[in-house]
Scaffold this active site. Structure first.
Site, short mmCIF file in Angstrom:
data_model
loop_
_atom_site.label_atom_id
_atom_site.label_comp_id
_atom_site.label_asym_id
_atom_site.label_seq_id
_atom_site.Cartn_x
_atom_site.Cartn_y
_atom_site.Cartn_z
N ARG A 94 0.86 -1.19 0.00
CA ARG A 94 0.00 0.00 0.00
C ARG A 94 0.89 1.24 0.00
O ARG A 94 1.71 1.42 0.89
CB ARG A 94 -0.90 -0.01 1.24
CG ARG A 94 -1.71 1.25 1.42
CD ARG A 94 -2.64 1.18 2.63
NE ARG A 94 -3.35 2.43 2.79
CZ ARG A 94 -3.15 3.30 3.77
NH1 ARG A 94 -2.26 3.08 4.72
NH2 ARG A 94 -3.84 4.42 3.82
N HIS A 105 -2.64 11.05 0.91
CA HIS A 105 -2.02 10.85 2.21
C HIS A 105 -1.33 12.16 2.58
O HIS A 105 -0.12 12.24 2.73
CB HIS A 105 -1.05 9.66 2.18
CG HIS A 105 -0.72 9.09 3.53
ND1 HIS A 105 -0.87 7.75 3.84
CD2 HIS A 105 -0.24 9.67 4.64
CE1 HIS A 105 -0.48 7.54 5.09
NE2 HIS A 105 -0.08 8.69 5.60
N GLU A 144 -6.87 8.72 6.72
CA GLU A 144 -7.05 9.39 8.01
C GLU A 144 -7.50 10.85 7.89
O GLU A 144 -6.75 11.78 8.27
CB GLU A 144 -5.75 9.31 8.83
CG GLU A 144 -5.28 7.90 9.10
CD GLU A 144 -4.01 7.82 9.95
OE1 GLU A 144 -3.46 8.88 10.31
OE2 GLU A 144 -3.58 6.70 10.27
N ASN A 149 -7.01 2.10 10.25
CA ASN A 149 -5.67 2.23 10.81
C ASN A 149 -5.81 2.18 12.32
O ASN A 149 -6.59 2.93 12.91
CB ASN A 149 -5.03 3.55 10.41
CG ASN A 149 -4.67 3.59 8.93
OD1 ASN A 149 -4.87 2.61 8.21
ND2 ASN A 149 -4.16 4.72 8.47
N TYR A 156 -3.61 2.00 16.03
CA TYR A 156 -2.34 2.07 16.75
C TYR A 156 -2.50 1.86 18.24
O TYR A 156 -1.62 1.29 18.88
CB TYR A 156 -1.66 3.42 16.48
CG TYR A 156 -1.09 3.48 15.08
CD1 TYR A 156 0.19 3.03 14.81
CD2 TYR A 156 -1.87 3.94 14.02
CE1 TYR A 156 0.71 3.04 13.53
CE2 TYR A 156 -1.35 3.95 12.72
CZ TYR A 156 -0.07 3.50 12.49
OH TYR A 156 0.44 3.50 11.21
N GLU A 209 -3.19 0.10 8.23
CA GLU A 209 -1.96 0.46 8.95
C GLU A 209 -2.04 -0.08 10.37
O GLU A 209 -3.10 0.01 11.02
CB GLU A 209 -1.79 1.98 9.08
CG GLU A 209 -1.31 2.68 7.86
CD GLU A 209 -1.16 4.18 8.08
OE1 GLU A 209 -0.86 4.61 9.21
OE2 GLU A 209 -1.35 4.92 7.11
O1 IFM Z 1 3.22 7.78 9.89
C1 IFM Z 1 1.86 7.84 10.13
C2 IFM Z 1 1.07 7.68 8.85
O2 IFM Z 1 1.43 8.64 7.91
C3 IFM Z 1 -0.41 7.81 9.11
N1 IFM Z 1 -0.82 6.93 10.17
C4 IFM Z 1 -0.05 6.92 11.39
C5 IFM Z 1 1.41 6.75 11.09
C6 IFM Z 1 2.24 6.75 12.39
O3 IFM Z 1 2.07 7.95 13.07
#
Ligand code: IFM
Length: 451
Positions: free
Chosen positions: A81, A125, A170, A297, A299, A356
């Protein structure tokens, strides 16, 4: 506690891959007729980016893409991706295609296909052509229209070789970090403008999906960054902060796209900032244009508290539980399962891809190796969390590790490393980290099951 996933828990056609974004890895920001983006302008302002870093060279992927694709093939990735830099395709954000820019991505895609790697493209992006920001940026409606034009031009040239298309990455970050907190480009501090930006990003998404359909694209969607929000206690004030953070972070994006309307409670929360006068008849339907895939995404988890937080939420995010990553983010794989199950339960059974997931740690190359134990644990436990979601009936179809390479981490510059592959920025040498080796082995064992 170590949690190792079982490759047999994933369907045969599950797409295991890795992700990157144009400004974070490409470099060569003036090559091939590329125009200026808001990130070029923002990075040039002293004090905006740690250590004064910029994306001018980054991981030099623009010049090294063939070697990087070879590396992906060696690692056994099934999909890659990446994002297209809008200013390479339309240097000023309007008008005809810059053929040199398009050719770069054609060559990249052809290289991927020749190596048996499925290309997955993201159209936006975060690198808005600077001229469009000068004309008002995302708070202006015209930007949504220009985005659809760019999507149309790009799909016209590449839809014959790319199956999966993501419109936005995002939009929460583009709107709130770009226009409210000012931590990201274009660095504005205007809360009302950030809400208009949300609307025009989503409108641009809907218009872009319609443009993609015109070129026969059958796998189109957008990527949102989602967080489960857990109140620190059951004090009613804390519960209300949790509701508001969840509203702004998650539902403000999922509801209009998947249910056709902004959530009423979030509208009420935002009433002191905006009257939503930017909405026009038909916008809600455009934003809810059916999509085929949802990119998620993930985290970390947010913990809601009542301490003051700057920004539109006016709530608070408490400190992380346990040992955080180098970004200060809590490590919680159960949050990934939770958010994926929630989409199925609260929205619908749309095919989902984790577009992500990853972690930053302070890596060191020692004798040609990077022993990133914590990241390996992070990746393994989050892949296992995906298996848990599948077991609970989530139509999860793929997982992309963030990131293939160490790269430009926006306001943090090059200080934060997310790659499965280490990049020495002085020499551009690539070194596969232990986490990358673990992931490659796992993907290979999944592939071997299909033989
Ligand atoms: O690096 C970023 C990415 O560009 C978008 N999502 C989160 C990642 C980590 O912060």
């Amino acid at each position: 506690m170590s949690q190792r996933p079982d490759p047999a828990a994933f369907p045969a056609d599950f797409l295991f891959g890795a992700a990157t974004a144009a400004y974070q890895i490409e470099g060569s920001t003036t090559a091939g007729g590329r125009g200026r983006s808001i990130w070029d302008t923002f990075s040039a302002i002293p004090g905006k980016i740690r250590d004064g870093d910029t994306g001018e060279v980054a991981a030099d992927h623009y010049n090294r893409f063939r070697d990087d694709v070879k590396l992906m093939a060696d690692l056994g990735l099934r999909s890659y991706r990446f994002s297209i830099a809008w200013p390479r395709i339309q240097p000023g954000g309007r008008g005809p295609v810059n053929q040199q820019g398009l050719d770069f991505y054609k060559q990249l895609v052809d290289e991927l296909l020749a190596n048996g790697i499925e290309p997955w493209v993201t159209l936006y992006h975060w690198d808005l052509p600077d001229e469009l920001e000068q004309a008002g940026g995302w708070p202006a409606r015209e930007t949504a229209e220009r985005f659809a034009e760019y999507a149309d031009l790009t799909a016209g040239a590449l839809s014959d070789r790319i199956r999966f298309w993501t419109t936005l990455n995002e939009p929460w970050c583009s709107a709130f970090l770009g226009y409210a907190s000012g931590e990201h480009a274009p660095g504005r501090h205007d809360q009302a403008a950030s809400i208009a930006a949300v609307h025009h990003l989503l409108l641009g998404h809907g218009l872009a999906v319609q443009a993609l359909r015109g070129h026969g694209v059958e796998q189109a969607g957008l990527t949102v960054n989602l967080y489960p929000v857990t109140p620190v206690d059951d004090d009613p004030a804390v519960l209300d902060v949790a509701r508001r953070i969840d509203g702004l972070q998650n539902r403000l994006f999922l509801d209009p796209v998947l249910k056709g309307a902004y959530p009423e409670d979030v509208r009420a929360d935002l009433a002191p900032l905006t009257d939503f006068a930017f909405e026009r008849p038909g916008d809600a339907e455009t934003i809810a244009t059916p999509i085929d895939v949802l990119g998620v995404n993930y985290y970390s988890r947010h913990r809601a508290t009542v301490s003051a937080m700057p920004g539109v939420a006016q709530g608070g995010v408490a400190g992380p539980h346990g040992d955080p990553t180098a970004m200060g983010w809590e490590v919680d794989p159960t949050g990934l399962t939770e958010i994926l199950v929630r989409i199925k339960d609260d929205y619908r059974e749309i095919p989902i891809y984790v577009t992500e997931n990853g972690s930053a740690y302070d890596d060191e190359v020692v004798d040609g190796a990077v022993h990133d134990v914590e990241r390996t644990e992070y990746v393994a436990s989050h892949v296992a969390a995906c298996a848990d979601a599948i077991e609970q009936g989530v139509p999860l179809k793929g997982y992309f590790l963030w990131s293939l390479l160490d790269n430009f981490e926006w306001a943090h510059g090059y200080a934060k490393r997310f790659g499965m592959v280490h990049v020495d920025y002085a020499t551009q040498e690539r070194t596969v980290k232990d986490s990358g080796r673990w992931y490659a082995d796992f993907v290979r064992s999944h592939r071997d099951l299909q033989r």
